[in-house]
Design an enzyme around this catalytic site. Structure first.
Site, PDB file in Angstrom:
ATOM      1  N   LYS A 190     -80.014 -39.519   1.424  1.00 32.92           N
ATOM      2  CA  LYS A 190     -78.983 -40.168   2.226  1.00 32.92           C
ATOM      3  C   LYS A 190     -78.765 -39.319   3.475  1.00 32.92           C
ATOM      4  O   LYS A 190     -79.032 -38.118   3.461  1.00 32.92           O
ATOM      5  CB  LYS A 190     -77.677 -40.231   1.413  1.00 32.92           C
ATOM      6  CG  LYS A 190     -76.721 -41.294   1.856  1.00 32.92           C
ATOM      7  CD  LYS A 190     -76.968 -42.605   1.138  1.00 32.92           C
ATOM      8  CE  LYS A 190     -75.957 -43.655   1.551  1.00 32.92           C
ATOM      9  NZ  LYS A 190     -76.177 -44.924   0.866  1.00 32.92           N
ATOM     10  N   GLY A 218     -62.267 -57.863  -2.871  1.00 32.54           N
ATOM     11  CA  GLY A 218     -63.094 -57.566  -1.693  1.00 32.54           C
ATOM     12  C   GLY A 218     -63.928 -58.765  -1.291  1.00 32.54           C
ATOM     13  O   GLY A 218     -64.959 -59.055  -1.896  1.00 32.54           O
ATOM     14  N   GLY A 226     -65.678 -59.194   1.385  1.00 35.29           N
ATOM     15  CA  GLY A 226     -66.486 -58.745   2.520  1.00 35.29           C
ATOM     16  C   GLY A 226     -67.878 -59.352   2.503  1.00 35.29           C
ATOM     17  O   GLY A 226     -68.085 -60.458   2.002  1.00 35.29           O
ATOM     18  N   VAL A 275     -70.663 -58.656   0.819  1.00 37.76           N
ATOM     19  CA  VAL A 275     -71.201 -58.992  -0.500  1.00 37.76           C
ATOM     20  C   VAL A 275     -70.286 -60.003  -1.181  1.00 37.76           C
ATOM     21  O   VAL A 275     -70.746 -60.993  -1.749  1.00 37.76           O
ATOM     22  CB  VAL A 275     -71.339 -57.730  -1.393  1.00 37.76           C
ATOM     23  CG1 VAL A 275     -71.875 -58.113  -2.766  1.00 37.76           C
ATOM     24  CG2 VAL A 275     -72.256 -56.697  -0.740  1.00 37.76           C
TER      25      VAL A 275
HETATM   26  P1  NAD Z   1     -67.566 -54.865   3.401  1.00 36.57           P
HETATM   27  O1  NAD Z   1     -66.943 -53.758   4.171  1.00 36.57           O
HETATM   28  O2  NAD Z   1     -68.232 -55.975   4.131  1.00 36.57           O
HETATM   29  O3  NAD Z   1     -66.482 -55.531   2.430  1.00 36.57           O
HETATM   30  C1  NAD Z   1     -65.500 -54.827   1.756  1.00 36.57           C
HETATM   31  C2  NAD Z   1     -64.259 -55.689   1.740  1.00 36.57           C
HETATM   32  O4  NAD Z   1     -63.267 -55.039   0.941  1.00 36.57           O
HETATM   33  C3  NAD Z   1     -63.645 -55.910   3.123  1.00 36.57           C
HETATM   34  O5  NAD Z   1     -63.414 -57.291   3.329  1.00 36.57           O
HETATM   35  C4  NAD Z   1     -62.348 -55.123   3.051  1.00 36.57           C
HETATM   36  O6  NAD Z   1     -61.328 -55.671   3.843  1.00 36.57           O
HETATM   37  C5  NAD Z   1     -62.013 -55.212   1.580  1.00 36.57           C
HETATM   38  N1  NAD Z   1     -61.078 -54.198   1.106  1.00 36.57           N
HETATM   39  C6  NAD Z   1     -60.944 -52.908   1.516  1.00 36.57           C
HETATM   40  N2  NAD Z   1     -59.946 -52.323   0.843  1.00 36.57           N
HETATM   41  C7  NAD Z   1     -59.437 -53.251  -0.010  1.00 36.57           C
HETATM   42  C8  NAD Z   1     -58.411 -53.245  -0.973  1.00 36.57           C
HETATM   43  N3  NAD Z   1     -57.656 -52.174  -1.189  1.00 36.57           N
HETATM   44  N4  NAD Z   1     -58.177 -54.373  -1.685  1.00 36.57           N
HETATM   45  C9  NAD Z   1     -58.917 -55.487  -1.454  1.00 36.57           C
HETATM   46  N5  NAD Z   1     -59.914 -55.547  -0.546  1.00 36.57           N
HETATM   47  C10 NAD Z   1     -60.155 -54.449   0.164  1.00 36.57           C
HETATM   48  O7  NAD Z   1     -68.571 -54.152   2.380  1.00 36.57           O
HETATM   49  P2  NAD Z   1     -69.743 -54.829   1.567  1.00 36.57           P
HETATM   50  O8  NAD Z   1     -71.012 -54.579   2.295  1.00 36.57           O
HETATM   51  O9  NAD Z   1     -69.367 -56.187   1.165  1.00 36.57           O
HETATM   52  O10 NAD Z   1     -69.785 -53.899   0.277  1.00 36.57           O
HETATM   53  C11 NAD Z   1     -68.805 -54.023  -0.735  1.00 36.57           C
HETATM   54  C12 NAD Z   1     -68.966 -52.879  -1.731  1.00 36.57           C
HETATM   55  O11 NAD Z   1     -70.274 -52.924  -2.310  1.00 36.57           O
HETATM   56  C13 NAD Z   1     -68.838 -51.504  -1.095  1.00 36.57           C
HETATM   57  O12 NAD Z   1     -68.236 -50.643  -2.031  1.00 36.57           O
HETATM   58  C14 NAD Z   1     -70.285 -51.076  -0.868  1.00 36.57           C
HETATM   59  O13 NAD Z   1     -70.438 -49.676  -0.878  1.00 36.57           O
HETATM   60  C15 NAD Z   1     -70.949 -51.706  -2.076  1.00 36.57           C
HETATM   61  N6  NAD Z   1     -72.379 -52.002  -1.865  1.00 36.57           N
HETATM   62  C16 NAD Z   1     -72.747 -52.834  -0.848  1.00 36.57           C
HETATM   63  C17 NAD Z   1     -74.091 -53.135  -0.665  1.00 36.57           C
HETATM   64  C18 NAD Z   1     -74.531 -54.076   0.440  1.00 36.57           C
HETATM   65  O14 NAD Z   1     -75.679 -54.534   0.417  1.00 36.57           O
HETATM   66  N7  NAD Z   1     -73.670 -54.407   1.384  1.00 36.57           N
HETATM   67  C19 NAD Z   1     -75.066 -52.584  -1.511  1.00 36.57           C
HETATM   68  C20 NAD Z   1     -74.646 -51.752  -2.569  1.00 36.57           C
HETATM   69  C21 NAD Z   1     -73.296 -51.471  -2.725  1.00 36.57           C
END
Ligand code: NAD
Length: 369
Positions: A80, A180, A182, A184
């Protein structure tokens, strides 16, 4: 402080600091383990307050990548990178190209990709200087946005969990508490909705809440605090890590915890507690590996067909881990770690033998004959 004791105890092979004051580059790359292959892991940009904080993060994240690649059957090691800086102010072409040149100097031992606060555009700058980058634009043979693939893998993990708990993998009529909405979360929401599940969701970002409501009109919004109390079958953490903790665990009324967030258990003992409570935990770093799988296909030429085939295997891998956990009476998180470690060790063993080199050159020797 970064010490050899610390590096020894976590098992890292290499930690490198890269700096270039001309573009304000302050980066740390950690290569945790390369027994299975080159270390692949994204570059995170974050305004860390101290170098120590950045080092802690890169050490922890790179080790996580070793386990994720190993359990996913990928021939990749764990690594990383972190760039210390404010992504809203400190990004520049020069910064990412300087970083790319340094990544190139690692001779393929580390391959980078997107992570928090870095995107395809940043990878394209890195790609100007090195081939050792994935997640580049589709027009350059890249694999595009990883989030739909991560969501697909989580969905397969949920199906496997439902099969184990309810004796049927179908999620029709199942209730999911999704935290969340977001990148994903919204893709997962669509898949769950198509499968006939009922969704309660929460988020703190108004734009993402609205986007989710549009994508899944039948979903019901709950407050960030109430998400733990929803009478649901599945709790799907897709926002932050460590949400399974002393404060939340007794409130969960679900049968399954399965989501995309990394490091969902605040501490390992919370995995033991889930087992005692009869809640099945789908291992986070296995079910969220769809994004990593997707970028790994870039090495051989990405195609949607290959990505579907690889990511859908998460269903079988998850069932395999549940079986191993049951047979050995282990909590799932421990069974997953053991299986990942077992794979690395078995490959280390077969690589330990000297099987000859194509040519041996001994310049300066005279022939005996
Ligand atoms: P993202 O930033 O697009 O979405 C995260 C969402 O969580 C956002 O909408 C944010 O507003 C919300 N959030 C933050 N704090 C919060 C809270 N206290 N309560 C409710 N919602 C809250 O991120 P993502 O890419 O969708 O990833 C989501 C998770 O999955 C992360 O932990 C990331 O590390 C993990 N992850 C993502 C991927 C990927 O391909 N994007 C791969 C592996 C792991």
């Amino acid at each position: 402080m970064l010490t050899f004791e610390k590096i020894y105890s976590m098992g890292h092979e290499e930690v490198v600091f890269f700096s270039d004051p001309s573009c304000n580059l302050k980066a740390v790359v950690a290569i945790h383990n390369t027994i299975l292959g080159p270390a692949l892991g994204g570059t995170r940009m974050w305004p860390y307050k101290t170098t120590e904080e950045a080092v802690e993060d890169v050490l922890r994240l790179s080790r996580g990548m070793t386990y994720k690649a190993a359990i996913s059957g990928l021939n990749l090691g764990g690594g990383k990178a972190v760039i210390i800086g404010d992504p809203t102010k400190d990004k520049s072409e020069a910064l990412f190209r300087a970083f790319g040149r340094y990544v190139n100097s690692l001779n393929g031992r580390y391959i980078t990709a997107e992570d928090v606060n870095t995107n395809v555009e940043d990878m394209e700058y890195i790609f100007t200087e090195t081939n050792n980058v994935t997640g580049v634009a589709e027009i350059h043979g890249g694999s595009g946005n990883p989030s739909p693939w991560t969501a697909r893998g989580v969905f397969r993990g949920m199906e496997a969990s439902a099969n184990k708990v309810f004796g049927d993998k179908s999620l029709r009529g199942k209730v999911v508490a999704l935290q969340g909405a977001g990148s994903v979360g919204v893709h997962l929401g669509r898949l769950l909705n198509d499968a006939g599940a009922k969704i309660y969701f929460t988020d703190i970002n108004e734009t993402n809440i609205q986007r989710f409501k549009t994508a899944v009109p039948t979903a019901e919004f709950v407050s960030t605090e109430d998400i733990y109390d929803v009478k649901a079958d599945i709790y799907a953490p897709c926002a932050l890590g460590a949400t399974v903790n002393d404060k939340t665990i007794d409130r969960l009324k679900v049968k399954i915890v399965c989501g995309a967030a990394n490091n969902q258990l605040a501490e390992n003992r919370h995995g033991d507690m889930l087992k005692e409570k009869g809640i099945l935990y789908a291992p986070d770093y296995l079910v969220n590996a769809g994004g990593l799988m997707n970028v790994s296909i870039e090495f051989e030429g990405w195609s949607e067909e290959k990505a579907v085939r690889m990511v859908d295997k998460i269903y079988d891998s998850t069932l395999k881990i549940f079986k191993f956990a049951d047979e050995n009476n282990l909590p799932v998180y421990r069974a997953t770690d053991l299986m990942a470690e077992k794979r690395i060790e078995s490959i280390r063993q077969i690589k330990g033998k000297y099987l000859g080199d194509v040519t041996h050159k001994f310049p300066g020797r005279k022939s005996k004959h």
